[in-house]
Design an enzyme around this catalytic site. Sequence first.
Site, PDB file in Angstrom:
ATOM      1  N   TYR A  52      11.861  63.821  38.015  1.00 29.68           N
ATOM      2  CA  TYR A  52      11.520  63.983  36.593  1.00 29.68           C
ATOM      3  C   TYR A  52      11.317  65.462  36.279  1.00 29.68           C
ATOM      4  O   TYR A  52      11.824  65.975  35.273  1.00 29.68           O
ATOM      5  CB  TYR A  52      10.245  63.190  36.285  1.00 29.68           C
ATOM      6  CG  TYR A  52       9.706  63.376  34.885  1.00 29.68           C
ATOM      7  CD1 TYR A  52      10.236  62.653  33.823  1.00 29.68           C
ATOM      8  CD2 TYR A  52       8.657  64.258  34.630  1.00 29.68           C
ATOM      9  CE1 TYR A  52       9.735  62.803  32.532  1.00 29.68           C
ATOM     10  CE2 TYR A  52       8.148  64.418  33.361  1.00 29.68           C
ATOM     11  CZ  TYR A  52       8.694  63.690  32.304  1.00 29.68           C
ATOM     12  OH  TYR A  52       8.197  63.852  31.036  1.00 29.68           O
ATOM     13  N   LYS A  58      13.415  67.874  33.547  1.00 35.07           N
ATOM     14  CA  LYS A  58      12.780  68.584  32.436  1.00 35.07           C
ATOM     15  C   LYS A  58      13.001  70.092  32.539  1.00 35.07           C
ATOM     16  O   LYS A  58      13.118  70.776  31.516  1.00 35.07           O
ATOM     17  CB  LYS A  58      11.292  68.231  32.368  1.00 35.07           C
ATOM     18  CG  LYS A  58      11.036  66.780  31.994  1.00 35.07           C
ATOM     19  CD  LYS A  58      11.722  66.395  30.687  1.00 35.07           C
ATOM     20  CE  LYS A  58      11.441  64.970  30.265  1.00 35.07           C
ATOM     21  NZ  LYS A  58      12.068  64.617  28.968  1.00 35.07           N
TER      22      LYS A  58
END
Length: 248
Positions: free
Chosen positions: A146, A150
């Site tokens: 994740y 990002k």
Amino acid sequence: MSTVALITGAASGIGAAVARRLSAGGARCVLVDLDGEGAERVAKETGGVALAADVSTEQANHEAVELAGRRYGRLDVVHLNAGIAAGVDLGAFDAERYRTAVGVNVDGVVFGIVAALPLLRRSGGGAVVVTSSLAGLVGYDGDPIYTMTKHAVVGLVRALAVPLAADGVRVSAVCPGFTDTPLVAEARATFVNAGFPLLTAEDVAAAVESACYADPGTLLIVQPGRQPVPYRYAGVPGPAGGERPPTP
């Protein structure tokens, strides 16, 4: 003339809050989510139109933009908000789970920008706001994949800032801390019991609206109890004996 906004991940959380905020100001919204029923509920509430679609595919993003053009004739704001936790264990690697996270969190942003640019240009310019995360600015080890995704969209926003500005399109990102949305629902009790403050979806929605008017390439940090502030990179050293390269 009313603003037309396209919002992904709009069935709940930050996307739904942005739809409510922008529609309250007169915007007409195209709401996209894999959860078609949820998107339809928010569309009925805000007077917008919903599309059930998987933003990790090129086709879905083009369908969303075509819907905006067909229904409203223009596009002014694109909020690329859809995102999921990865939860990939590198020690017991699940390639399918990895591809799903990258598909939503990275491909969904790239495909969204590619699909939206022609209509944004025809509409005279506008704003693209990406939902990143503090995990896009720091090495958050709670979910490394994740975090990677990002960081990727933050890099894309920074790299596209100047070229898109030439077409009157301002691209920026919001980087919120932990927010009380379905994405952190399983951990919510842990945060509450520890006295750790969570942002509300409405807090982030206000930052998204501000980001629509921010300078190209702005990365807005959003934290509980603070006004959103632009993140500033320190820059990197230049070659020995040479000048340090400019930092966007």
